[in-house]
Design an enzyme around this catalytic site. Structure first.
Site, mmCIF file in Angstrom:
data_model
loop_
_atom_site.group_PDB
_atom_site.id
_atom_site.type_symbol
_atom_site.label_atom_id
_atom_site.label_comp_id
_atom_site.label_asym_id
_atom_site.label_seq_id
_atom_site.Cartn_x
_atom_site.Cartn_y
_atom_site.Cartn_z
ATOM 1 N N GLY A 97 -14.752 87.217 52.454
ATOM 2 C CA GLY A 97 -15.245 87.226 53.831
ATOM 3 C C GLY A 97 -16.348 88.258 54.012
ATOM 4 O O GLY A 97 -17.243 88.398 53.178
ATOM 5 N N LEU B 100 -42.899 83.332 25.731
ATOM 6 C CA LEU B 100 -43.239 81.914 25.761
ATOM 7 C C LEU B 100 -43.863 81.511 27.097
ATOM 8 O O LEU B 100 -44.953 80.953 27.139
ATOM 9 C CB LEU B 100 -41.993 81.071 25.476
ATOM 10 N N GLU C 200 -34.274 80.100 30.361
ATOM 11 C CA GLU C 200 -34.079 79.266 29.166
ATOM 12 C C GLU C 200 -34.220 77.776 29.492
ATOM 13 O O GLU C 200 -33.541 76.926 28.912
ATOM 14 C CB GLU C 200 -32.704 79.526 28.522
ATOM 15 N N GLY D 269 -44.418 77.318 32.919
ATOM 16 C CA GLY D 269 -43.073 77.714 32.566
ATOM 17 C C GLY D 269 -42.368 76.588 31.831
ATOM 18 O O GLY D 269 -42.160 76.648 30.624
ATOM 19 N N ARG E 271 -5.026 91.290 50.024
ATOM 20 C CA ARG E 271 -5.443 91.197 51.425
ATOM 21 C C ARG E 271 -4.423 90.399 52.237
ATOM 22 O O ARG E 271 -4.059 89.274 51.863
ATOM 23 C CB ARG E 271 -6.816 90.513 51.486
ATOM 24 N N ILE F 110 -41.170 87.988 31.238
ATOM 25 C CA ILE F 110 -40.730 88.441 29.931
ATOM 26 C C ILE F 110 -39.620 89.484 30.088
ATOM 27 O O ILE F 110 -39.868 90.600 30.555
ATOM 28 C CB ILE F 110 -41.896 89.010 29.111
ATOM 29 N N THR F 111 -38.412 89.109 29.697
ATOM 30 C CA THR F 111 -37.301 90.047 29.678
ATOM 31 C C THR F 111 -37.533 91.090 28.589
ATOM 32 O O THR F 111 -37.960 90.765 27.497
ATOM 33 C CB THR F 111 -35.988 89.294 29.405
ATOM 34 N N THR G 155 -35.164 75.508 33.189
ATOM 35 C CA THR G 155 -34.458 75.281 34.450
ATOM 36 C C THR G 155 -33.420 74.168 34.295
ATOM 37 O O THR G 155 -33.512 73.330 33.394
ATOM 38 C CB THR G 155 -35.427 74.886 35.571
ATOM 39 N N GLN H 126 -17.008 84.162 49.668
ATOM 40 C CA GLN H 126 -16.299 83.554 50.796
ATOM 41 C C GLN H 126 -14.843 84.023 50.852
ATOM 42 O O GLN H 126 -14.299 84.268 51.938
ATOM 43 C CB GLN H 126 -16.359 82.033 50.691
#
Length: 380
Positions: free
Chosen positions: A339, A126, A363, A132, A268, A158-159, A365, A336
């Site tokens: 770390g 498409l 698909e 786009g 941790r 195109i995937t 934005t 995060q």
């Protein structure tokens, strides 16, 4: 974390168990290696197809499993939690089967069992280099010449470029605007269909994405899907379903990031305590878990509207926006939590973070989704 699912049938629970088993055995052990090498796992898709997971929402008469979209999306979520590129491939393939299943004539529909069964892989053509979000302005043209359409132009992003067996080509057969657009089903080995060099992407590196050039490719006229001029309608209705697929992929990716971050935080230790005990991280993880649960609920609520035959386009847009924004936030927070360890490829949250971004783009934005939602609100 264990996800407590309420499913509509015993068969659905069996499918979830099957998807989990396949995802743990076939997907999770391969994801990091294939991503590092940029290799597409074609055989994995064949395995999923032979197991019946590529045709879940389609009727049994077409070779599908006749499952509600609510169930299909939860299978997709499980696949995405182990390997997003595979889940995205399943979503794109399911999208690529939709035009023929919904709009194709009886002859075209005879191809569906092979398309759905896993031996063939589809792509959805498409977007274009200069268009786009504005799909109605596409310029790829198909001119009728005897028993064929002669297609010229270029599609972008195109995937499954290079690995697809068939393409849905949205092309201009008439004048400007959406009413001049039609849809053709073309075999990938058609002379004149030429995939270009693969894009070098931030994430989903095991999923090939490229432009595809159409150099006077001749597609038989009996491969027209629906009537001439209905292509834009086909494309937009297909994308409503596709957006739910991407939302489910986002939920699965976010769940994977949450699970890994939580397990790390429990193990941790700093200052003599597991870091999960510190309020700053505990609250962060709580927000992550809440966001994932909310994204799942919104996505499945839209799916249930679709299953009931009710309008769901706006709800699909809401689900796509919220779920993909949540995936971006949760994967960022997972890095995060780890770390410095989260910034290196030794831990999968680095890959999850890179992968999440594209879900806010494909698909349609998230800005386009917000436009859809805002316009529906303005209409009252």
């Amino acid at each position: 974390m264990t996800v407590d699912r309420i499913l509509p049938s015993d068969e659905a629970y069996d499918l979830i168990d099957l998807a989990t088993e396949l995802a743990d055995r076939e997907l999770a052990p391969r994801a990091a290696d294939f991503d590092a090498r940029g290799e597409f796992p074609r055989e994995v898709l064949r395995t999923l197809g032979r197991s019946g997971l590529l045709g879940l929402p389609y009727p049994e008469s077409h070779g599908g499993a006749a499952q509600p979209y609510e169930v299909y999306l939860q299978v997709l979520e499980i696949l995405a939690s182990r390997w997003l590129a595979v889940a995205e491939a399943v979503s794109v393939h399911t999208l690529s089967c939709y035009p023929v299943a919904q709009y194709g004539d009886d002859e075209l529909r005879k191809r569906l069992p092979e398309m759905i069964g896993g031996e063939l892989l589809g792509a959805y053509c498409l977007s274009e280099p200069q268009g786009g979000s504005d799909a109605a302005a596409l310029t790829t043209r198909a001119v009728r010449d005897g028993d064929d359409y002669v297609v010229s132009g270029t599609k972008a992003w195109i995937t499954h470029a290079h690995v697809a067996d068939f393409y849905n080509i949205f092309c201009r057969t008439g004048g400007p605007g959406p009413r001049g657009i039609s849809c053709l089903l073309a075999d990938a080995d058609t002379p004149g269909i030429v995939p270009q060099a693969a894009e070098r992407t931030m994430g989903l590196r095991s999923s090939p994405i490229a432009q595809i050039a159409f150099d006077d490719a001749r597609v038989p006229a009996d491969r027209l899907v629906g009537a001439e001029g209905t292509g834009f309608t086909i494309a937009m209705t297909a994308l409503d379903s596709g957006r739910l697929g991407i939302a489910a992929c986002a939920v699965g990716l976010a769940q994977a990031a949450l699970d890994y971050a939580l397990a790390y935080a429990r193990e941790r230790e700093q200052f003599g305590h597991p870091i999960v005990d510190f309020q700053g991280l505990g609250f962060l993880l709580a927000d992550m878990a809440t966001g994932v649960a909310a994204a799942r609920a919104l996505t499945l609520a839209a799916a249930r509207l679709r299953d009931a035959g009710r309008p769901y386009s706006v709800e699909a847009a809401k689900a796509k926006v919220f779920a993909t924004d949540t995936a971006m936030r949760v994967t960022t927070d997972a890095v995060q939590v780890l770390g410095g360890a989260g910034y290196v490829a030794d831990h999968p949250v680095e890959r999850y973070f890179r992968e999440a971004k594209v879900l806010q783009i494909v698909e349609g934005t998230n800005q386009i989704q917000r436009l859809v939602i805002a316009r529906s609100m303005a209409k009252g």
